[in-house]
Write an enzyme that holds these catalytic residues in place. Structure first.
Site, PDB file in Angstrom:
ATOM      1  CG  HIS A  42      -0.056   0.218   2.511  1.00 14.70           C
ATOM      2  ND1 HIS A  42       0.655  -0.802   3.085  1.00 14.70           N
ATOM      3  CD2 HIS A  42       0.186   1.321   3.273  1.00 14.70           C
ATOM      4  CE1 HIS A  42       1.302  -0.353   4.142  1.00 14.70           C
ATOM      5  NE2 HIS A  42       1.044   0.941   4.288  1.00 14.70           N
ATOM      6  CG  ASP A  94       1.660   4.959   4.752  1.00 17.48           C
ATOM      7  OD1 ASP A  94       1.169   3.820   4.752  1.00 17.48           O
ATOM      8  OD2 ASP A  94       2.759   5.229   5.271  1.00 17.48           O
ATOM      9  CG  HIS A 114       5.188   1.197   2.745  1.00 15.37           C
ATOM     10  ND1 HIS A 114       4.643   2.333   2.177  1.00 15.37           N
ATOM     11  CD2 HIS A 114       4.617   1.103   3.971  1.00 15.37           C
ATOM     12  CE1 HIS A 114       3.796   2.891   3.018  1.00 15.37           C
ATOM     13  NE2 HIS A 114       3.752   2.160   4.121  1.00 15.37           N
ATOM     14  NE  ARG A 135       9.199  -5.273  11.398  1.00 14.54           N
ATOM     15  CZ  ARG A 135       8.407  -4.431  10.749  1.00 14.54           C
ATOM     16  NH1 ARG A 135       7.191  -4.782  10.417  1.00 14.54           N
ATOM     17  NH2 ARG A 135       8.841  -3.240  10.408  1.00 14.54           N
TER      18      ARG A 135
HETATM   19  C1  OGA Z   1       1.780   1.125   8.141  1.00 16.88           C
HETATM   20  C2  OGA Z   1       2.961   0.386   7.638  1.00 16.88           C
HETATM   21  C3  OGA Z   1       4.907  -0.961   8.097  1.00 16.88           C
HETATM   22  C4  OGA Z   1       5.608  -1.615   9.236  1.00 16.88           C
HETATM   23  O1  OGA Z   1       1.438   0.976   9.339  1.00 16.88           O
HETATM   24  O2  OGA Z   1       1.197   1.880   7.335  1.00 16.88           O
HETATM   25  O3  OGA Z   1       3.226   0.468   6.486  1.00 16.88           O
HETATM   26  O4  OGA Z   1       6.809  -1.890   9.096  1.00 16.88           O
HETATM   27  N1  OGA Z   1       3.702  -0.317   8.508  1.00 16.88           N
HETATM   28  O5  OGA Z   1       4.992  -1.861  10.263  1.00 16.88           O
HETATM   29 NI    NI Z   2       2.185   2.155   5.577  1.00 16.74          NI
END
Ligand code: OGA
Ligand code: NI
Length: 374
Positions: A243, A245, A299, A309
């Site tokens: 996605h 953001d 990402h 994690r």
């Molecule tokens: C998000 C995201 C990535 C992560 O919360 O929008 O892309 O590494 N998180 O948690």
């Molecule tokens: Ni994100």
């Protein structure tokens, strides 16, 4: 963000109904060899867990933050290059107290270790974007993310009450006073850091250091705690699907486990964790504000079979009445307007009610606005 609250696409109310029964109880699912089908991603989207690392430079903010104009120029040049190429960079010497960062991680462990029923005191309600969500099982029934999240609203308005602290205490009880204070302080620190980064973005785009800083001065932002339990079949699922953001700027701190991946030139790369660095990316709203000059970065996050994690994501958003419209310096005959004017609540509503944020959210939103106005 994938504001997951805000994350993800699929205009499908029927689908939203059918998944009500599924509960993501991490304490059970983390040991399970059988992965419920809702969490299994289609083959073409299945992740590779060890993508090559992206060699991204660390941008040192120390000189800029102490008022050195030459250091500011240098940092803004690096920020500008990164945002033109892919929309993503790392910052160090950012001035955030390491104790605040480690406390923010520590209190996250404390919250997510609670029994499910206790966490559900802060349960996110349908149509809301704040609260505790286990995987979004209430909203979608396929391609579910392997995670739990706790999201809340922050306001940088000078007359605002401490929204974060008040919200967390009201949902979780007065024992959570210190918990609320840590995230109130953390959000304030992130808001200040993001205003500094807005100065660098303004300089790099040739609109001066004040323009975007002022635009976001009284930001009304979102903070999300992402908690990814281990998964016995990590190659079938995703912690957070691909996605961009929808928000303006994201400042993310990931723990030492690793799992964040970014897509650059159609290839996925992992971003090695570093306690001293924040991962910063441009979101759709800033892409629109820069008239497409700067890229909203694609990402995702992968999970693993051994270790939980965590990541802390601060999503900078403009105050609700601010009109997202690029400054005149960024619009001319050669670069006509790419996106119509909008306000952040309109885009937020779009991602909550009509579209599951993905890599095409901004385009879909612009088309949707166009259709509505016709
Ligand atoms: C998000 C995201 C990535 C992560 O919360 O929008 O892309 O590494 N998180 O948690
Ligand atoms: Ni994100």
């Amino acid at each position: 963000m994938a504001i997951e609250c805000i994350h993800t696409m699929v205009p499908q109310p029927a689908n939203q109904e059918s998944s009500k029964e599924l509960v993501f109880d991490a304490s059970v699912l983390r040991h399970q060899l059988h992965i419920p089908s809702q969490f299994i991603w289609p083959d073409e989207e299945k992740p590779c867990l060890d993508e090559p690392e992206l060699p991204v430079p660390f941008i040192d903010l120390g000189g800029f933050l102490s008022g050195d104009p030459l250091a500011a120029m240098e940092a803004s040049t690096l920020v500008g290059q990164a945002c033109q190429n892919h929309g993503f960079f790392l910052v160090v010497n950012h001035g955030i107290d390491p104790k605040l960062i480690s406390d923010a991680h520590l209190y996250m462990d404390h919250f997510f270790a609670l029994p499910l029923s206790h966490k559900q005191r802060a349960q996110r309600m349908p149509g809301e974007h704040c609260g505790y969500a286990s995987s979004f099982t209430g909203r979608f029934s396929s391609k579910l993310p392997w995670k739990e999240t706790l999201s809340f609203q922050y306001s940088a308005h000078k007359d605002s009450p401490p929204l974060v602290k008040d919200y967390l205490c009201s949902k979780m009880g007065n024992d959570f006073h210190q918990f609320g204070k840590v995230y109130q302080d953390y959000c304030e620190a992130m808001s200040n850091l993001s205003l500094g980064i807005m100065e660098l973005l303004g300089m790099s785009l040739g609109v001066g250091n004040d323009f975007f800083r002022e635009f976001f001065e009284e930001n009304s932002s979102i903070m999300r705690l992402n908690y990814y339990p281990p998964c016995q079949k990590p190659d079938l699922t995703l912690g957070t699907g691909p996605h961009c953001d929808p928000t303006s700027l994201t400042i993310l701190h990931q723990d030492q486990v690793g799992g964040l991946q970014v897509c650059v030139d159609n290839e996925w790369h992992s971003i090695r964790p570093d306690f001293n660095a924040f991962v910063v990316n441009i979101g759709d709203t800033f892409m629109a504000l820069s008239n497409g000059r700067y890229k909203s970065c694609l990402h995702r996050a992968v999970v693993n079979s051994e270790t939980t994690r965590k990541s802390l994501a601060f999503f900078l958003c403009p105050r609700s009445d601010k009109v997202v419209s690029p400054p005149c310096q960024l619009v001319d005959k050669l670069s006509p307007r790419l996106y119509p004017d909008f306000t952040w609540p309109m885009l937020l509503e779009f991602t909550q009610k009509h579209y599951r944020a993905d890599m095409k959210t901004l385009e879909a939103f612009a088309n949707w606005l166009q259709r509505k106005s016709n």
